[in-house]
Design a protein around this motif. Sequence first.
Motif, PDB file in Angstrom:
ATOM      1  N   GLU A   1       0.841  -1.197   0.000  1.00 52.58           N
ATOM      2  CA  GLU A   1       0.000   0.000   0.000  1.00 52.58           C
ATOM      3  C   GLU A   1       0.875   1.245   0.000  1.00 52.58           C
ATOM      4  O   GLU A   1       1.923   1.274   0.641  1.00 52.58           O
ATOM      5  N   ILE A   2       0.423   2.269  -0.716  1.00 52.11           N
ATOM      6  CA  ILE A   2       1.121   3.548  -0.711  1.00 52.11           C
ATOM      7  C   ILE A   2       0.217   4.579  -0.053  1.00 52.11           C
ATOM      8  O   ILE A   2      -0.978   4.672  -0.363  1.00 52.11           O
TER       9      ILE A   2
ATOM     10  N   GLU B   1      -3.083   9.262   3.922  1.00 46.82           N
ATOM     11  CA  GLU B   1      -4.267   8.659   3.330  1.00 46.82           C
ATOM     12  C   GLU B   1      -3.827   7.590   2.342  1.00 46.82           C
ATOM     13  O   GLU B   1      -2.863   7.791   1.594  1.00 46.82           O
ATOM     14  N   LEU B   2      -4.531   6.470   2.334  1.00 51.16           N
ATOM     15  CA  LEU B   2      -4.242   5.405   1.383  1.00 51.16           C
ATOM     16  C   LEU B   2      -4.497   5.929  -0.024  1.00 51.16           C
ATOM     17  O   LEU B   2      -5.593   6.383  -0.331  1.00 51.16           O
ATOM     18  N   ALA B   3      -3.463   5.886  -0.865  1.00 50.29           N
ATOM     19  CA  ALA B   3      -3.580   6.401  -2.227  1.00 50.29           C
ATOM     20  C   ALA B   3      -3.633   5.291  -3.264  1.00 50.29           C
ATOM     21  O   ALA B   3      -4.059   5.523  -4.389  1.00 50.29           O
ATOM     22  N   GLY B   4      -3.200   4.087  -2.894  1.00 51.40           N
ATOM     23  CA  GLY B   4      -3.219   2.988  -3.849  1.00 51.40           C
ATOM     24  C   GLY B   4      -2.628   1.725  -3.269  1.00 51.40           C
ATOM     25  O   GLY B   4      -2.155   1.704  -2.127  1.00 51.40           O
ATOM     26  N   PHE B   5      -2.651   0.670  -4.084  1.00 58.49           N
ATOM     27  CA  PHE B   5      -2.154  -0.626  -3.618  1.00 58.49           C
ATOM     28  C   PHE B   5      -1.767  -1.508  -4.796  1.00 58.49           C
ATOM     29  O   PHE B   5      -2.187  -1.268  -5.939  1.00 58.49           O
ATOM     30  N   ALA B   6      -0.962  -2.515  -4.498  1.00 60.53           N
ATOM     31  CA  ALA B   6      -0.577  -3.543  -5.470  1.00 60.53           C
ATOM     32  C   ALA B   6      -0.867  -4.887  -4.824  1.00 60.53           C
ATOM     33  O   ALA B   6      -0.212  -5.276  -3.849  1.00 60.53           O
TER      34      ALA B   6
END
Length: 116
Positions: free
Chosen positions: A15-16, A36-41
């Motif tokens: 998570e980024i 804040e969570l901005a994205g994920f892989a």
Amino acid sequence: METRVTDNPAQSRYEIFIGVEAAPGASVAPPLRPTELAGFADYFVSGDEVAFTHTEIDPRFGGRGLGGRLTHAALDAVRERGLAVLPYCSFIRDWIAKHPEYVDLVPEDRRDAFGL
């Protein structure tokens, strides 16, 4: 822009997070979380391989290079663990193709299947 990438093994994803700041000149800032969570892989681990299956950046944070930062950090973490990468996710696969110093993470006998 301050970012942080973490492994979230409970959800099988990296998570980024991005730092959140009040808008310049705002007289009253709403309560904001510091990040804040901005994205994920998303990934799946099997033996000594990590299969990346999907990468997503929240559209509110698009165009800031966060997908690349996330991928870079995730692949570095996988390298540190001595694991191989299976880039089923097209974003991860394309990023590796643009950064040949990471191709060695993909098993040599599987590179053709991923176009690497």
